[in-house]
Design an enzyme around this catalytic site. Structure first.
Site, PDB file in Angstrom:
ATOM      1  N   ASN A 159       1.931  13.891  27.986  1.00  0.00           N
ATOM      2  CA  ASN A 159       1.499  14.940  27.067  1.00  0.00           C
ATOM      3  C   ASN A 159       0.926  14.293  25.818  1.00  0.00           C
ATOM      4  OD1 ASN A 159       2.403  17.044  28.681  1.00  0.00           O
ATOM      5  ND2 ASN A 159       4.335  17.281  27.603  1.00  0.00           N
TER       6      ASN A 159
ATOM      7  N   ARG B 220       3.265  17.738  34.425  1.00  0.00           N
ATOM      8  CA  ARG B 220       3.453  16.303  34.676  1.00  0.00           C
ATOM      9  C   ARG B 220       4.322  16.052  35.904  1.00  0.00           C
ATOM     10  NH1 ARG B 220       5.995  14.141  29.566  1.00  0.00           N
ATOM     11  NH2 ARG B 220       6.963  16.190  29.726  1.00  0.00           N
TER      12      ARG B 220
END
EC number: 3.6.1.7
Length: 90
Positions: A37, A19
């Site tokens: 996530n 990320r």
């Protein structure tokens, strides 16, 4: 052309800075949106901006992301959504 794409990445994509690396690349490319996530171990993102830049970002995530091993990814066309920035959602 401005566009928005929802992308799900599967494989080794959590616990490896996927990320945060995507955030850095998105800012570099001028892509806005978010990434998060999911409980099943995948990562979901909403990328908004110029279609060429989004394609570059997806390619980076799939092929050039350090330590990631993307086994599969799905891309969905979404109605264009304007964002002010790119965020990591928790």
């Amino acid at each position: 052309m401005l566009t928005t794409r929802r992308v799900r990445f599967y494989g080794r994509v959590q616990g490896i800075n996927f990320r945060s690396n995507t955030l850095v690349k998105a800012l570099e490319l001028g892509v806005k949106g978010w990434i998060k996530n999911l409980p099943d171990g995948s990562v979901e993102a909403l990328f908004s901006g110029e279609s060429e830049q989004i394609e570059k970002l997806i390619s980076y995530c799939v092929s050039n992301m350090p330590y990631a091993e993307v086994k599969r990814y799905d891309v969905y066309i979404e109605p264009y959504t304007e964002f002010q920035d790119f965020q990591i959602k928790r």
